[in-house]
Design an enzyme around this catalytic site. Structure first.
Site, mmCIF file in Angstrom:
data_model
loop_
_atom_site.group_PDB
_atom_site.id
_atom_site.type_symbol
_atom_site.label_atom_id
_atom_site.label_comp_id
_atom_site.label_asym_id
_atom_site.label_seq_id
_atom_site.Cartn_x
_atom_site.Cartn_y
_atom_site.Cartn_z
ATOM 1 N N SER A 1 0.853 -1.193 0.000
ATOM 2 C CA SER A 1 0.000 0.000 0.000
ATOM 3 C C SER A 1 0.890 1.243 0.000
ATOM 4 O O SER A 1 2.020 1.205 0.501
ATOM 5 C CB SER A 1 -0.862 0.004 1.264
ATOM 6 O OG SER A 1 -1.431 1.286 1.429
ATOM 7 N N SER A 2 0.347 2.339 -0.490
ATOM 8 C CA SER A 2 1.166 3.569 -0.568
ATOM 9 C C SER A 2 1.368 4.189 0.820
ATOM 10 O O SER A 2 2.144 5.128 0.975
ATOM 11 C CB SER A 2 0.481 4.592 -1.480
ATOM 12 O OG SER A 2 -0.776 4.966 -0.936
ATOM 13 N N CYS A 3 0.702 3.636 1.839
ATOM 14 C CA CYS A 3 0.906 4.187 3.188
ATOM 15 C C CYS A 3 2.257 3.766 3.764
ATOM 16 O O CYS A 3 2.614 4.147 4.880
ATOM 17 C CB CYS A 3 -0.217 3.772 4.124
ATOM 18 S SG CYS A 3 -0.164 2.048 4.572
ATOM 19 N N LYS B 1 3.443 -4.131 5.852
ATOM 20 C CA LYS B 1 3.597 -4.138 4.387
ATOM 21 C C LYS B 1 5.049 -3.890 3.978
ATOM 22 O O LYS B 1 5.538 -4.449 3.000
ATOM 23 C CB LYS B 1 2.661 -3.099 3.752
ATOM 24 C CG LYS B 1 1.202 -3.497 3.777
ATOM 25 C CD LYS B 1 0.991 -4.803 3.002
ATOM 26 C CE LYS B 1 -0.423 -5.298 3.052
ATOM 27 N NZ LYS B 1 -0.581 -6.570 2.312
ATOM 28 N N TYR C 1 -0.086 -1.109 9.916
ATOM 29 C CA TYR C 1 -0.291 -1.708 8.585
ATOM 30 C C TYR C 1 0.928 -1.442 7.702
ATOM 31 O O TYR C 1 1.426 -2.342 7.016
ATOM 32 C CB TYR C 1 -1.537 -1.094 7.951
ATOM 33 C CG TYR C 1 -1.959 -1.666 6.628
ATOM 34 C CD1 TYR C 1 -1.948 -0.861 5.484
ATOM 35 C CD2 TYR C 1 -2.402 -2.977 6.509
ATOM 36 C CE1 TYR C 1 -2.360 -1.358 4.255
ATOM 37 C CE2 TYR C 1 -2.825 -3.484 5.276
ATOM 38 C CZ TYR C 1 -2.802 -2.667 4.161
ATOM 39 O OH TYR C 1 -3.213 -3.168 2.939
ATOM 40 N N HIS D 1 -13.007 2.561 3.465
ATOM 41 C CA HIS D 1 -12.238 3.730 3.021
ATOM 42 C C HIS D 1 -13.185 4.856 2.599
ATOM 43 O O HIS D 1 -14.402 4.688 2.530
ATOM 44 C CB HIS D 1 -11.344 3.335 1.846
ATOM 45 C CG HIS D 1 -10.214 2.423 2.223
ATOM 46 N ND1 HIS D 1 -10.298 1.051 2.134
ATOM 47 C CD2 HIS D 1 -9.008 2.681 2.738
ATOM 48 C CE1 HIS D 1 -9.169 0.513 2.556
ATOM 49 N NE2 HIS D 1 -8.361 1.476 2.929
HETATM 50 O O1 GFB Z 1 -9.711 6.341 2.781
HETATM 51 P P1 GFB Z 1 -9.355 6.658 4.184
HETATM 52 O O2 GFB Z 1 -10.139 6.016 5.278
HETATM 53 O O3 GFB Z 1 -7.830 6.241 4.429
HETATM 54 O O4 GFB Z 1 -9.420 8.254 4.435
HETATM 55 P P2 GFB Z 1 -6.426 6.941 4.158
HETATM 56 C C1 GFB Z 1 -8.973 9.148 3.446
HETATM 57 C C2 GFB Z 1 -9.339 10.561 3.865
HETATM 58 O O5 GFB Z 1 -10.778 10.705 3.733
HETATM 59 C C3 GFB Z 1 -9.023 10.883 5.347
HETATM 60 C C4 GFB Z 1 -11.292 11.344 4.905
HETATM 61 O O6 GFB Z 1 -8.531 12.204 5.410
HETATM 62 C C5 GFB Z 1 -10.393 10.804 6.009
HETATM 63 O O7 GFB Z 1 -10.506 11.638 7.172
HETATM 64 N N1 GFB Z 1 -12.712 11.014 5.089
HETATM 65 C C6 GFB Z 1 -13.719 11.938 5.089
HETATM 66 C C7 GFB Z 1 -13.242 9.811 5.326
HETATM 67 N N2 GFB Z 1 -14.907 11.345 5.348
HETATM 68 C C8 GFB Z 1 -14.630 10.005 5.501
HETATM 69 C C9 GFB Z 1 -15.458 8.892 5.787
HETATM 70 O O8 GFB Z 1 -16.690 8.997 5.970
HETATM 71 N N3 GFB Z 1 -14.847 7.671 5.853
HETATM 72 C C10 GFB Z 1 -13.491 7.526 5.662
HETATM 73 N N4 GFB Z 1 -12.954 6.300 5.744
HETATM 74 N N5 GFB Z 1 -12.649 8.584 5.407
HETATM 75 C C11 GFB Z 1 -5.649 4.460 4.404
HETATM 76 C C12 GFB Z 1 -4.768 3.677 5.350
HETATM 77 O O9 GFB Z 1 -5.447 5.824 4.711
HETATM 78 O O10 GFB Z 1 -5.277 4.275 3.047
HETATM 79 C C13 GFB Z 1 -4.759 2.226 4.974
HETATM 80 O O11 GFB Z 1 -5.248 3.852 6.682
HETATM 81 C C14 GFB Z 1 -4.482 2.052 3.503
HETATM 82 O O12 GFB Z 1 -3.753 1.588 5.717
HETATM 83 C C15 GFB Z 1 -5.391 2.903 2.674
HETATM 84 O O13 GFB Z 1 -3.155 2.392 3.234
HETATM 85 C C16 GFB Z 1 -5.074 2.762 1.205
HETATM 86 O O14 GFB Z 1 -6.201 7.139 2.713
HETATM 87 O O15 GFB Z 1 -6.229 8.122 5.053
#
Ligand code: GFB
Length: 314
Positions: A108-110, A141, A137, A180
């Protein structure tokens, strides 16, 4: 890979594994091996070794992982590091012991430092502190991609790794706590439209930038690497384009057809400010995505509407 090669797709029920299985089948690969989580617990070393003994796969796509969005990662770090490390150790070692011809490991890009200069090239790995919300995570990875590298160096195994950007599409996890942002936006706007709610609350500030790749493009990129790449270093898979969460919300709102207000809950984490990938290496290998963000969101929403409520991990 021959059309009758024995290809094990680990994680075929997941977002990426499902797309890879669909694509391989469409390309005429007729000897795919799959196991559901119930049929084979990949954290059980003896079971994994027995499975490889019995099935003798020639190729392995390691797309099985314990995954989740920012909230799940922040809440359950021990699960994320333990389950993913176990899966990787068991499958990579079993692939080595059974002389698998090629293994593709998906990360993952994280994995990149929180404040790596953007866009992030493969060389940015391990050059700075990680984003805390998904550190567990990311460490798992990083260990997986390093393990593939060292098995190649020490034993000559053709084990390669790719680090995809944020992925979305049919088969995604629409659970609002563990999923996500892309599926969350689709579900929140669709629910609010049906109920006639006046507003939708999203997390954070909307300021972070994210890159998104449609999962069928990801499947094509993985097959391209399986066919053409055997290098030591991992390969970024992305589009090289980013969008703010705020702009993304506006785009999904428009495609879903929701007309209410968007509110932001700043008590929820933003996560890393940016994680745009440098995809020069992927372009050199010969891959460019086909599905635009707007088109990918539209296709995902259409798929979402075609599913039963219960199947969306609600
Ligand atoms: O997709 P996401 O959960 O993961 O959140 P990351 C991306 C951005 O969307 C964050 C915002 O800044 C969240 O605060 N966001 C806004 C929301 N509203 C929402 C919502 O209702 N739900 C969610 N989920 N986000 C992940 C990593 O990071 O990326 C994993 O934690 C993995 O390990 C994945 O690498 C690809 O992009 O921040």
């Amino acid at each position: 890979m021959e059309k009758n090669s024995r290809i094990y797709v680990a994680g075929h029920r997941g977002l990426v594994g499902g797309a890879i299985e669909r694509r391989l089948k469409a390309m005429g690969y007729e000897n795919l091996i799959t196991r559901t989580h119930k049929e084979l617990d990949l954290t059980n070393q003896a079971a994994v070794f027995r499975f490889f003994e019995e099935e003798k796969p020639e190729y392995v796509v390691l797309a099985a992982a314990h995954v989740g969005g920012i909230n799940a990662n922040q809440t359950y770090p021990a699960d994320f590091i333990y389950i993913n490390s176990s899966i990787q150790c068991n499958v990579i070692k079993a692939a080595h012991d059974h002389k698998v011809k090629k293994l593709l490991f998906l990360g993952s890009s994280c994995i990149y430092p929180k404040l790596a200069s953007q866009p992030m090239s493969e060389d940015a790995l391990l050059t700075g502190p990680l984003e805390t919300t998904n550190e567990a995570y990311a460490v798992a990875k990083i260990a997986g991609l390093e393990m593939c590298k060292f098995f190649k160096m020490q034993y000559g195994d053709d084990f390669i790794s790719c680090m995809p950007t944020n992925l979305y599409g049919p088969g995604d996890n629409f659970n609002l706590e563990s999923g996500h942002v892309m599926p969350a936006l689709i579900r929140k706007f669709d629910d609010a439209k049906r109920k006639g709610d006046g507003s939708v609350t999203l997390w954070g500030t909307g300021k972070p930038m994210r890159e998104f790749l449609y999962v069928d493009d990801m499947a094509d990129a993985c097959i391209c690497l399986l066919e053409k790449y055997s290098g030591l270093q991992h390969v970024n898979i992305g589009t090289g384009k980013e969008i703010s969460i705020k702009e993304l919300a506006g785009l999904v709102k428009e495609i879903v057809g929701y007309e209410g207000e968007i509110r932001w809950d700043a008590s929820m984490p933003d996560g890393t400010p940016r994680k745009l990938l440098n995809v020069d290496k992927l372009r050199e290998i010969g891959f460019t995505e086909k599905v635009s963000l707007r088109d990918g969101i539209r296709r995902t929403y259409e798929w979402y509407l075609s599913q039963d409520e219960k199947d969306l991990k609600k």
